[in-house]
Design a protein around this motif. Structure first.
Motif, PDB file in Angstrom:
ATOM      1  N   LEU A 137      21.934  77.337  97.015  1.00 25.59           N
ATOM      2  CA  LEU A 137      21.462  76.788  95.750  1.00 25.59           C
ATOM      3  C   LEU A 137      22.520  75.927  95.066  1.00 25.59           C
ATOM      4  O   LEU A 137      22.214  74.893  94.488  1.00 25.59           O
ATOM      5  CB  LEU A 137      21.031  77.922  94.812  1.00 25.59           C
ATOM      6  N   ASP A 138      23.742  76.396  95.097  1.00 29.46           N
ATOM      7  CA  ASP A 138      24.845  75.629  94.512  1.00 29.46           C
ATOM      8  C   ASP A 138      26.116  75.921  95.297  1.00 29.46           C
ATOM      9  O   ASP A 138      26.141  76.787  96.178  1.00 29.46           O
ATOM     10  CB  ASP A 138      25.019  75.929  93.013  1.00 29.46           C
ATOM     11  N   ARG A 175      18.291  86.077  94.643  1.00 31.33           N
ATOM     12  CA  ARG A 175      19.510  85.285  94.774  1.00 31.33           C
ATOM     13  C   ARG A 175      20.676  86.203  95.135  1.00 31.33           C
ATOM     14  O   ARG A 175      20.686  87.389  94.798  1.00 31.33           O
ATOM     15  CB  ARG A 175      19.847  84.540  93.465  1.00 31.33           C
ATOM     16  N   LEU A 189      19.713  81.436  97.825  1.00 32.35           N
ATOM     17  CA  LEU A 189      18.393  82.027  97.804  1.00 32.35           C
ATOM     18  C   LEU A 189      18.278  83.013  98.959  1.00 32.35           C
ATOM     19  O   LEU A 189      18.559  82.662 100.112  1.00 32.35           O
ATOM     20  CB  LEU A 189      17.340  80.928  97.956  1.00 32.35           C
ATOM     21  N   TYR A 245      24.959  71.119  93.224  1.00 28.56           N
ATOM     22  CA  TYR A 245      23.660  71.779  93.275  1.00 28.56           C
ATOM     23  C   TYR A 245      22.798  71.135  94.351  1.00 28.56           C
ATOM     24  O   TYR A 245      22.736  69.907  94.460  1.00 28.56           O
ATOM     25  CB  TYR A 245      22.930  71.675  91.927  1.00 28.56           C
TER      26      TYR A 245
END
Length: 292
Positions: free
Chosen positions: A235-236, A264, A287, A70
């Motif tokens: 984001l991850d 997202r 994002l 993350y």
């Protein structure tokens, strides 16, 4: 691979040096940043450095098979990154590590990684799609130059800079406002030959896996990161290693985006070597927030 030109070889040496972390304590490492960075720290660099840190606490007989990460804060380009490794478990077959990346006393990224002894087992895979050979396609720099007039002048030097990884898109059409399907296929490889070190190749694959993937969910909406109309960030990131692959030989990155919403976008990827062997799978949410 034929001998790379001196500039490309220099870019590759620079990247390899950045991945050679300084050990400052038993489970603590310091990573330097690429001098090429101009806006913010590249997420792929942090993933790769975190994997280097985790690998250095595990024996080479246990290669990494997965990582899940993350991104918590934007990384600063002018501050080294400290990687703190937690040795959660060493079992008979698997080892588990957690890594926190820290800048200015605050965590910017965390990652869990798992390592496994090499074992035999049942096998199956999706077949690699039939695509043009990379030698028939424009390089990323040539492709970007084909529509450079649409890029703001202040960003053109950055947009056309040479990078240590050579990308060649199968779809080489010019981006437009109409958008296209949320799928893309991209060949990539290191710009210069690399040492015979499987751990290094694994880390470079992790580095490259964060490039081009997030743009997949932007394709249906005709979004361009340089337009100023959208805020974009990873984001991850999740990566599963299925087989050893050389990062200095051509790898095909097959990407799709099954969903986007709530600012997202979800992206997936499969990475094949030229023989058609599936070497890695990737998933990432990013994002894509409209700017007013």
């Amino acid at each position: 691979m034929s001998d790379a030109d001196p500039d490309a070889a220099g870019l590759m040496r620079e990247l390899v040096d950045i991945l050679d972390l300084e050990r400052i304590d038993e489970n603590l490492f310091r990573g330097q940043n690429s001098p090429d960075a101009t806006f913010r720290l590249f997420g792929g660099q942090v993933i790769a450095q975190a994997l280097v840190a985790a690998q250095r606490t595990v024996g080479t007989e246990r290669p990494a098979h997965s990582l899940h990460a993350y991104f918590m804060r934007p990384g600063a380009i002018d501050v080294p990154v400290i990687y703190q490794v937690e040795r959660d478990r060493d079992g008979s077959s698997f080892s588990t590590r957690r890594v926190i990346a820290i800048q200015n006393g605050k965590p910017i990224f965390n990652m869990a990684a798992s390592f496994q002894i090499v074992e035999d087992g049942y096998e199956h895979r999706f077949d690699m799609p039939d695509v043009p050979d990379p030698e028939t396609l424009m390089s990323e720099t040539e492709w970007r130059a084909s529509f450079i007039d649409s890029v703001p002048k202040r960003m053109r030097d950055h947009f056309l800079r040479e990078r240590p990884i050579d990308f060649r898109r199968v779809d080489q059409s010019v981006p437009d406002e109409e958008g296209s399907e949320p799928r893309q296929q991209v060949w990539f490889r290191a710009q210069a030959p690399l040492p015979d070190d499987p751990e290094l190749h694994r880390c470079l694959l992790a580095y490259a896996s964060d490039m081009t993937l997030l743009s997949t969910c932007q394709r249906p909406h005709g979004l361009k990161w340089y337009s100023g109309e959208v805020q974009i960030a990873s984001l991850d990131h999740a990566l599963w290693f299925h087989a050893d692959a050389r990062a200095d030989d051509w790898l095909l990155y097959v990407q799709d985006s099954p969903w986007a919403g709530h600012a997202r976008g979800m992206n997936r990827g499969l990475i094949y070597d030229r023989s058609g062997r599936l070497c890695a799978s990737v998933a990432q949410e990013g994002l894509i927030r409209p700017r007013s």
